[in-house]
Design an enzyme around this catalytic site. Structure first.
Site, PDB file in Angstrom:
ATOM      1  N   ASP A 108      44.166  40.550  31.696  1.00  0.00           N
ATOM      2  CA  ASP A 108      43.176  40.917  33.248  1.00  0.00           C
ATOM      3  C   ASP A 108      43.906  40.042  34.211  1.00  0.00           C
ATOM      4  OD1 ASP A 108      40.312  42.153  33.292  1.00  0.00           O
ATOM      5  OD2 ASP A 108      40.623  41.430  31.310  1.00  0.00           O
ATOM      6  N   HIS A 145      33.883  46.151  27.571  1.00  0.00           N
ATOM      7  CA  HIS A 145      32.990  44.840  27.222  1.00  0.00           C
ATOM      8  C   HIS A 145      31.588  44.871  28.197  1.00  0.00           C
ATOM      9  CE1 HIS A 145      35.466  44.151  30.629  1.00  0.00           C
ATOM     10  NE2 HIS A 145      34.816  42.869  31.067  1.00  0.00           N
ATOM     11  N   ASP A 146      31.549  45.788  29.072  1.00  0.00           N
ATOM     12  CA  ASP A 146      30.338  45.893  30.029  1.00  0.00           C
ATOM     13  C   ASP A 146      29.373  47.164  29.687  1.00  0.00           C
ATOM     14  OD1 ASP A 146      31.533  43.903  31.462  1.00  0.00           O
ATOM     15  OD2 ASP A 146      32.698  45.171  32.815  1.00  0.00           O
ATOM     16  N   GLU A 160      40.388  48.723  37.740  1.00  0.00           N
ATOM     17  CA  GLU A 160      38.679  48.952  37.582  1.00  0.00           C
ATOM     18  C   GLU A 160      38.357  49.315  39.017  1.00  0.00           C
ATOM     19  OE1 GLU A 160      34.899  46.944  35.797  1.00  0.00           O
ATOM     20  OE2 GLU A 160      36.165  45.818  37.026  1.00  0.00           O
ATOM     21  N   ASP A 171      41.157  43.690  37.295  1.00  0.00           N
ATOM     22  CA  ASP A 171      39.544  43.217  37.504  1.00  0.00           C
ATOM     23  C   ASP A 171      38.940  43.646  38.848  1.00  0.00           C
ATOM     24  OD1 ASP A 171      37.172  42.530  35.968  1.00  0.00           O
ATOM     25  OD2 ASP A 171      37.227  40.748  37.511  1.00  0.00           O
TER      26      ASP A 171
END
Ligand code: GLC
Ligand code: CA
Length: 559
Positions: free
Chosen positions: A97, A333-334, A258, A202
């Site tokens: 990230d 992971h979200d 993202e 990110d």
């Protein structure tokens, strides 16, 4: 010219929950090193590791206090060097990230920035004076934060607010400041020079902000979730082109940004059209919202909105094809666990395998999320203490403590949406704590670990894990690898209410993918293509069935 990342199969590792090597209950870098053989067995050749930088862990590491150091929770810089070396030896590339939108409030820059209005670091962050109405102090704007409440936090010390679109311990960096841009470029360079192969960038959509003008609110609203105020603004592209010129262009790397929920195809094209020199690909969220899960009433069954899901896939596949590159993934992971989101607990094997076929024969670089390949599910949350996600605790404070929402209702409502779902420890075996650690893990464990775990699934030829291995092997190492990587995507039978069907058309080969997205059977009309080979079937068919079984999926070579 072909790029290495066009024929990569990615695997996302949420380091905190992946494997704990020293039994302190927290996953770590040596844990990843221990599992490199497993990743080779699975067949992936690219991993994305979630943040492992020094951090107070308010948001599990997305709140960085030192970009140049590793959190002691996870190991040391030497461990990272060892990981890079050993992964590369196995032909596995690594992306990490790059966190550009914010730092931790415990970062040196912010500690300085807070001190006074004339501190040299003041302008590293976004500060604004309060407004007053009837003598009451008010935020500079009425914009909401993604994690609940306002996107501003008041700081007594200098009597101003700083912007924080995530948690209050995550102040947003001020990208208008060229010094900030240089600092982040230096961070990127540091990690690339250490040998990593690229970045997942990110929250990149949010690094530019609008003028501070209030959103229109209704009488019952306090803060407006009008994400457009700080998402995908034109200035973001200037910043990215600068990063590209200064850093990305100097290395043979991949970048995936993202870009959040509201990005349109036209936005995506701005990020990824190659001659614009910004990013290689983006993650969008559209496919995450194709069922009734997010606002379901108690007792209501989960159902996929098939036409909607088909149209979303079609939009992203055709919208970028021939113009740019795509990234595909089911969850990260979200998001909720795939099986609990779009699978069916009555048909766990069939639905999980169908979902793998459905997505991973599409066009774009795929990313599996750790645990997806064994069919992990959401855990069962019993009390507020079972939640670790900072955004849930922010909402809890506002909804339950301040506004007296019923706690049972609150838990029901957030059990589906909480990011904790994807963050339970990886289930390696039926041993205590799922073989993740010998001590109590930092997060709750799914109570099905004795059944659903890597060890069991390696043994079982028909497991979801072994099916994923086949999918990956076909995608990377079979005679179909070119058509899967580069073939043209074309949806057929668009109006079918249960079937999702698409072709991949290459220069020498043609593939047809047929997926029943529902638990209902249906008869398949005569195909207008001659079948040459059954490449993969989740019901182990030796010929194309006349009746499609629940969640049946089949991949055919046709002409
Ligand atoms: C991204 C990450 C998420 C994090 C946020 C702030 O959305 O995926 O986990 O909380 O950015 O960095
Ligand atoms: Ca550990």
């Amino acid at each position: 010219m072909e790029k290495w990342w066009q024929k990569s199969f990615g695997y996302q590792i949420y380091i905190r929950s992946f494997k704990d090597s020293n039994n302190d209950g927290i996953g770590d870098i040596q844990g990843i090193i221990e599992k490199l053989d497993y990743l080779s067995y699975l067949g992936v050749n690219l991993i994305w590791i979630c943040p492992f930088f020094a951090s107070p862990m308010d948001d599990n590491g997305y709140d960085v206090s030192d970009f140049y150091n590793v959190s002691p929770d996870y190991g040391s810089l030497n461990d990272i060097k060892e990981l890079i070396l050993k992964a590369h030896e196995k032909g596995i590339r690594i992306i990490i990230d790059l966190i550009m939108n914010q730092t931790s409030d415990e970062h040196y820059w912010f500690k300085e920035s807070r001190k006074s209005k004339d501190n040299p670091y003041r302008d590293y962050y976004i500060w604004a004076p309060p407004r007053y109405s009837n003598g009451q102090r008010k935020e500079p704007t009425n914009w909401a934060s993604f994690f609940g409440g306002s996107c501003w936090e008041y700081d007594e010390l200098t009597g101003e607010y700083y912007m924080k679109i995530f948690s209050k311990k995550m102040p947003d960096l001020n990208w208008k400041n060229p010094q900030v841009r240089n600092e982040i470029a230096k961070v990127a360079e540091f990690w690339l020079d250490l040998g990593i192969d690229g970045f997942r960038i990110d929250a990149v959509a949010h690094i530019g902000k609008s003028e501070f003008i209030d959103s229109t609110i209704t009488p019952d609203e306090k803060y407006k979730p009008e994400w457009e105020k700080y998402s995908n603004l034109p200035i973001v592209h200037d910043y990215l082109r600068e990063m590209y010129e200064k850093v990305f262009s100097k290395y043979d790397i991949m970048t995936v940004g993202e870009v959040g929920g509201r990005a349109l195809i036209s936005d995506a094209l701005l990020y990824v059209t190659p001659n614009r020199h910004e990013l290689n690909m983006v993650f969008n969220f559209d496919h995450n919202w194709c069922n009734n899960g997010w606002n379901r009433q108690k007792g209501e069954k989960l159902v996929i909105n098939v036409p909607h899901m088909k149209s979303i896939f079609d939009k992203w596949q055709t919208g970028l094809q021939g113009k740019a590159w795509n990234a595909i993934y089911w969850l990260n992971h979200d998001q909720p666990r795939l099986l609990s989101h779009y699978g069916d607990s009555r048909y766990p094997q069939e639905s999980a395998k169908m979902l793998a076929i459905c997505l991973y024969f599409m066009w774009g670089t795929p990313f599996i999320y750790n645990g997806e390949e064994i069919g992990m599910t959401n855990p069962h949350f019993k009390s507020i203490d079972d939640f670790k996600d900072v955004s849930i605790h922010t909402q809890y404070k506002i909804n339950v403590l301040e506004n007296h929402q019923d706690i049972e209702d609150f838990i029901y409502q957030v059990s589906y949406s909480t990011r904790d779902n994807a963050r339970t420890p990886m289930q390696w075996s039926g041993e205590e704590y799922g073989g993740f650690s010998k001590s109590r893990p930092w997060n709750i464990l799914c109570d099905n670990y004795q059944k659903i775990n890597v060890e069991n699934e390696i043994e079982d030829q028909d497991s979801i894990l072994n099916f994923y291995r086949k999918v990956i092997a076909i995608r990377l190492n079979s005679g179909y690898n070119d058509v899967i990587a580069f073939g043209k995507y074309q949806q057929i039978k668009k109006d079918h209410l249960k079937l999702y069907a698409y072709l991949r058309i290459g220069s020498t080969k043609k593939i047809l993918v047929l997926c029943n997205l529902t638990s209902c059977e249906f008869n398949l009309d005569e195909l207008e293509y001659r079948v040459i080979n059954i490449i993969l079937s989740n019901y182990d068919r030796k010929e194309v069935p006349k009746t499609f079984a629940p969640f049946e999926a089949i991949v055919l070579e046709v002409e």
